[in-house]
Enzyme design. Structure first.
Site, short mmCIF file in Angstrom:
data_model
loop_
_atom_site.label_atom_id
_atom_site.label_comp_id
_atom_site.label_asym_id
_atom_site.label_seq_id
_atom_site.Cartn_x
_atom_site.Cartn_y
_atom_site.Cartn_z
N GLU A 440 0.84 -1.23 0.00
CA GLU A 440 0.00 0.00 0.00
C GLU A 440 0.85 1.26 0.00
O GLU A 440 0.54 2.23 0.70
CB GLU A 440 -0.94 0.02 1.21
CG GLU A 440 -2.19 -0.78 1.06
CD GLU A 440 -2.86 -0.66 -0.29
OE1 GLU A 440 -2.87 0.46 -0.84
OE2 GLU A 440 -3.36 -1.67 -0.80
C1 LIG Z 1 2.77 -10.02 0.38
C2 LIG Z 1 2.55 -8.94 -0.61
C3 LIG Z 1 1.26 -8.59 -0.98
C4 LIG Z 1 1.05 -7.60 -1.94
N1 LIG Z 1 -0.22 -7.32 -2.36
C5 LIG Z 1 -0.39 -6.49 -3.44
C6 LIG Z 1 -1.67 -6.34 -4.05
O1 LIG Z 1 -2.67 -6.90 -3.61
N2 LIG Z 1 -1.77 -5.56 -5.16
C7 LIG Z 1 -0.69 -4.91 -5.71
O2 LIG Z 1 -0.85 -4.24 -6.71
N3 LIG Z 1 0.53 -5.02 -5.13
C8 LIG Z 1 0.71 -5.79 -4.02
N4 LIG Z 1 1.95 -5.94 -3.46
C9 LIG Z 1 3.07 -5.19 -4.01
C10 LIG Z 1 3.50 -4.04 -3.12
O3 LIG Z 1 2.54 -3.03 -3.11
C11 LIG Z 1 4.88 -3.60 -3.61
O4 LIG Z 1 5.80 -4.60 -3.23
C12 LIG Z 1 5.28 -2.24 -3.08
O5 LIG Z 1 4.48 -1.25 -3.66
C13 LIG Z 1 6.74 -1.92 -3.39
O6 LIG Z 1 7.05 -2.16 -4.71
P1 LIG Z 1 8.34 -3.07 -5.06
O7 LIG Z 1 8.25 -4.31 -4.28
O8 LIG Z 1 8.48 -3.14 -6.52
O9 LIG Z 1 9.56 -2.23 -4.45
P2 LIG Z 1 10.27 -0.98 -5.13
O10 LIG Z 1 9.27 -0.02 -5.64
O11 LIG Z 1 11.32 -1.47 -6.04
O12 LIG Z 1 10.95 -0.32 -3.84
C14 LIG Z 1 12.15 -0.82 -3.27
C15 LIG Z 1 12.60 0.20 -2.21
O13 LIG Z 1 12.87 1.46 -2.83
C16 LIG Z 1 12.10 2.49 -2.23
N5 LIG Z 1 11.67 3.43 -3.25
C17 LIG Z 1 11.18 3.15 -4.46
N6 LIG Z 1 10.88 4.29 -5.10
C18 LIG Z 1 11.17 5.31 -4.27
C19 LIG Z 1 11.07 6.73 -4.35
N7 LIG Z 1 10.58 7.34 -5.42
N8 LIG Z 1 11.46 7.45 -3.27
C20 LIG Z 1 11.92 6.84 -2.17
N9 LIG Z 1 12.04 5.52 -2.04
C21 LIG Z 1 11.67 4.76 -3.08
C22 LIG Z 1 10.93 1.80 -1.57
O14 LIG Z 1 10.43 2.56 -0.46
C23 LIG Z 1 11.53 0.46 -1.14
O15 LIG Z 1 12.13 0.58 0.11
C24 LIG Z 1 2.17 -6.90 -2.48
C25 LIG Z 1 3.45 -7.23 -2.07
C26 LIG Z 1 3.66 -8.24 -1.18
C27 LIG Z 1 5.08 -8.61 -0.81
#
Ligand SMILES: Cc1cc2nc3c(=O)[nH]c(=O)nc-3n(C[C@H](O)[C@H](O)[C@H](O)COP(=O)(O)OP(=O)(O)OC[C@H]3O[C@@H](n4cnc5c(N)ncnc54)[C@H](O)[C@@H]3O)c2cc1C
Length: 600
Positions: A440
C-alpha cells in the site's frame, strides 16, 4: 487479562470518552445505533475473532497456500471462519442498508478490524481487499456494473483484489505496462502480467473480481495514461450468473516470510487473447479511481500493523508477569521475581504500551473523521475533517505499521529465547507484520507523500488544520497536574513546525534532494507528535474523572492513562529534538557520498 488481541477496555475508552462517538448517533445515518448496540456489535466481532479466526491462524501459517495446476489452494481451516464472517455481515458493515451494509459507524468497524487482524491477518486480508474492490464499484461503477458486482462482493460470495504491481512497476506505478485494447462492443482486451497480487487467485470464493490498472493503447506514458478495469476471473452474464473463464492465468504464488495463509499471486492476462475487461471510472482516470481504494487501504494497513503490535504487546505483558528470572532489583540473592520487575523490561513494556495506545487512538480518531465527512451537514465541517484525513493518512499508515512492527520486535525480545520459537505467537506476529510497512505504498513513499504533498496541500491549510487540533488539546491539558507535560508537547510541536517551514521551502528549491533524504525522519517525528497528542488528550480526560465512587479497576485504568502520557511526553517524545536538530542542520555530506563510495 482479556482476549490478548486488543485491549477492549482501552478501545471502549477511546470510542466513548475520547471521541464521544455518541455524537454520531444524532445523525440519520447512524440513528439506529446506541452505546449498547455498539457494545453488542463489538462483542459479536470479538467472539468471532477469538473463537474462529485466532484458532486457525497457526494452521494457516504452517500449511500456507498451495499452488498446483494454476490454482491457489487456501488453507482448508479458513473456509468455515470465512463463511461465518460473511454471514455475520462483517465484509461491508459500514455500507448503507440499501447496499446490503449495516451503517455501522466506520470508527466502530475499525475496532472490529483491529480484532480480526490481530486474530488472523492472512484471512482478514482476503475480506479487506474484497471490500475495497466493492468500494471502487460503488463509487465509480455504472448502474449496470453495480448491479452485477456489488452484492456478490459485499456479501463475500466473490472475492476482490487490486492489481497494480508489475515486475517493473512497484512504487513507480506510472511504469505499468499492462495494455487494454478497445473491442467493438465497448469492452477491452487486457494483456499483461502482474505480480504480488493478494487474493489474485484463490478457491475461497466462487469468483474473483480484479480491479486492474492498465494503459489503453495509444494513451500517454506515466500515471496520466492509466485507466482502471474490472476484470472478472469468470465472466459474469447480464443476469448475474457465471459464464465462461476469462483468460486470467495464475502462474504461481509467492513463498513469503509471513502472511503465509494469504495467496500472493503472479498473474498473466490475455495469453490466449481472450481476457475481457470493463472500463471503470473513465479513460485516463485510473489513478484517481484506484487512489480512492488506496487511501482507505492505507489507513486499514495502519490498523493491520498496529493490531499485530497490540497483540504482541499483550502476549509480552502476560509473559513478563509469569516468567521469573533473577532476584529483585538491587538484591544480590533471593527468590526469582517476574521479569516485569526488572527496569529494562518495565521500560520496554511502557514504551510499547504508549505507542500501541497512542496509535490505536490516532487510527480511531481518523475513522471518526471519516464518519464526520459522511454525516456533516456543512461544507466547512466536511472540509475540516477531509483535511485531517489527508494529513493523517501517511502518519496512520507508517505509524501503525512501523510502530506495530517495533512492538512485535519488543515482544519477541521480552520473551527471550522463547520468543524466537514457534510455540509462541509473537514469533509469527513478527514475521507477519513486516509486510505492513511495504505494501500500500512503502513507508518511504508515505514519507515522500507527507513532505511533498501533505504539508503544502491547499497552501498548507490542511496541515494547519491538524496542528490547530493539536494546539486545542494542549490548551485543554494545561491543568495543574498536566501543565509541564502540555508545555513539553507544545515546545516539541513548535520546534517541529519551525523545521516544517524550512523543509517546505527546501523541498521545492535547489536543496530538494537533500530535504527528501530526511523525509522518513520527518514522518517519524510526526508519528511521535501524534502519539503524544492522543496520549495527552487521554490523560486530560482521565484526570478530569471524579475519583469518588470509582470502581477500583476504573481508577487503575485512569491512573495508568495519566502515567503513560507523562512517561511518553517526558521520556520518549523529547528524543525528536535530536532528530529535528539534524534535519534543521541539513548537512550535505550525503550529497558527497557518490555511488562509488558505497563499497561492497
Ligand atoms: C505479500 C505482498 C502482498 C502484496 N499485495 C499487493 C496487491 O494486492 N496488489 C498490488 O498491486 N501489489 C501488491 N503488493 C506489491 C506491493 O505493493 C509492492 O511490493 C510495493 O508497492 C513496493 O514495490 P516493489 O516491491 O516493486 O519495491 P520498489 O518499488 O522497487 O521499492 C524498493 C525500495 O525502494 C524504495 N523506493 C522506491 N521508489 C522510491 C522513491 N521514489 N522514493 C523513495 N524511495 C523509493 C521503496 O520505499 C523500497 O524501500 C504486495 C506485495 C507483497 C510482498
Amino acid at each position: 487479562m482479556g482476549n490478548k488481541l486488543i485491549d477492549m477496555r482501552d478501545a471502549g475508552f477511546i470510542l466513548f470518552d475520547q471521541l464521544k462517538i455518541n455524537n454520531l448517533f444524532q445523525y440519520e445515518r447512524y440513528g439506529d445505533y446506541s452505546e449498547e448496540s455498539v457494545e453488542m456489535a463489538l462483542k459479536a466481532a470479538e467472539k468471532l475473532a477469538v473463537n474462529e479466526y485466532y484458532p486457525v491462524n497457526g494452521e494457516g501459517d504452517r500449511v500456507g497456500v498451495v499452488f498446483a495446476d494454476g490454482k491457489a489452494k487456501v488453507p482448508e481451516a479458513y473456509f468455515s471462519p470465512y463463511r461465518k464472517f460473511c454471514e455475520g455481515g462483517w465484509t461491508a458493515p459500514s455500507e448503507s442498508y440499501d447496499l446490503g451494509g449495516q451503517q455501522l459507524p466506520i470508527v466502530v468497524n475499525f475496532v472490529t478490524q483491529m480484532m480480526f487482524f490481530a486474530a488472523n491477518q492472512s484471512l482478514m486480508v482476503y475480506t479487506c481487499l474484497t471490500h475495497s474492490a466493492g468500494k471502487v464499484v460503488e463509487k465509480f461503477g455504472t448502474e449496470e456494473q453495480k448491479k452485477k458486482y456489488l452484492e456478490p462482493l459485499w456479501s463475500g460470495r466473490w472475492g476482490g483484489c487490486m492489481d497494480l504491481t508489475e515486475p517493473g512497476a512497484g512504487s513507480d506505478v506510472g511504469a505499468i505496462r499492462a495494455k487494454a485494447i478497445p473491442r467493438d462492443d465497448g469492452t477491452f482486451l487486457i494483456k499483461g502480467n502482474k505480480l504480488f497480487i493478494s487474493q489474485g487467485e484463490s478457491d475461497l470464493t466462487e469468483n474473483l473480481v480484479h480491479i486492474l490498472l492498465a494503459r489503453i493503447e495509444g494513451d500517454p506514458e506515466g500515471t496520466k495514461g492509466l485507466s482502471c478495469f474490472i476484470v472478472p476471473k469468470i465472466r459474469v452474464n447480464d443476469d448475474g450468473s457465471l459464464g465462461e473463464g476469462n483468460d486470467v492465468a495464475c502462474t504461481g504464488v509467492e513463498h513469503k516470510m509471513g502472511m503465509k495463509g494469504s495467496a500472493t499471486a503472479s498473474l498473466a492476462y490475455g495469453d490466449n487473447n481472450d481476457c475481457v475487461g470493463e472500463l471503470i471510472g473513465g479513460r485516463g482516470k485510473g489513478i484517481v479511481t484506484m487512489f480512492h481504494m488506496m487511501n482507505e487501504q492505507r489507513v486499514v494497513v495502519g490498523i493491520e500493523g498496529l493490531s499485530m503490535g497490540s497483540s504482541a504487546y499483550l502476549h509480552a505483558l502476560g509473559f513478563a508477569r509469569e516468567r521469573k528470572q533473577g532476584a529483585a532489583f538491587g538484591q544480590k540473592a533471593g527468590e526469582q521475581v517476574p521479569i516485569i520487575e526488572h527496569p529494562d523490561i518495565r521500560k520496554n513494556l511502557l514504551v510499547t504500551k504508549s505507542y500501541v495506545e497512542g496509535i490505536r487512538a490516532l487510527l480511531l480518531y481518523t475513522g471518526y473523521c471519516m464518519d464526520m465527512v459522511e454525516v456533516s451537514e456543512s461544507e466547512e465541517e466536511r472540509q475540516k475533517y477531509g483535511d485531517l484525513i489527508e494529513a493523517l493518512t501517511p502518519i496512520c499508515k507508517a505509524g501503525g505499521s512501523d510502530r506495530g512492527f517495533d512492538a512485535c520486535v519488543a515482544a519477541v525480545q521480552i520473551h527471550g529465547g522463547y520468543g524466537y520459537c514457534q510455540e509462541y505467537y509473537v514469533e509469527q506476529l513478527l514475521r507477519d507484520s513486516k509486510i505492513t510497512s511495504i505494501y500500500e505504498g512503502t513507508n518511504g513513499i508515505q514519507a515522500n507523500d507527507l513532505m511533498g504533498r501533505k504539508i503544502s496541500m491547499r497552501g498548507g491549510s490542511a496541515f494547519e488544520t491538524l496542528v490547530n487540533e493539536m494546539r486545542k488539546t494542549i490548551e485543554a491539558a494545561k491543568s495543574d497536574a498536566l501543565l509541564p507535560y502540555a508545555k513539553e508537547f507544545e515546545a516539541c510541536l513548535e520546534l517541529a513546525l519551525g523545521v516544517t517551514a524550512k523543509l517546505r521551502d527546501e523541498a521545492k528549491g535547489e536543496r530538494a534532494y537533500l530535504a527528501y533524504t530526511w523525509a522518513s525522519q520527518y514522518l517519524n517525528v510526526f508519528i511521535d507528535l501524534a502519539v503524544a497528542w492522543m496520549l495527552l488528550d487521554q490523560a486530560a480526560i482521565a484526570e478530569g474523572k471524579p475519583t469518588a465512587g470509582l470502581a477500583e479497576a476504573d481508577a487503575t485504568f485512569y491512573a495508568a492513562k495519566v502515567c503513560t502520557a507523562k512517561f511518553f511526553i517526558k521520556s520518549v517524545l523529547p528524543q525528536i529534538k535530536g532528530r529535528l536538530s539534524a534535519i534543521e542542520e541539513n548537512d550535505d555530506a550525503i550529497l558527497a557520498m557518490t555511488d562509488a563510495y558505497f563499497t561492497d
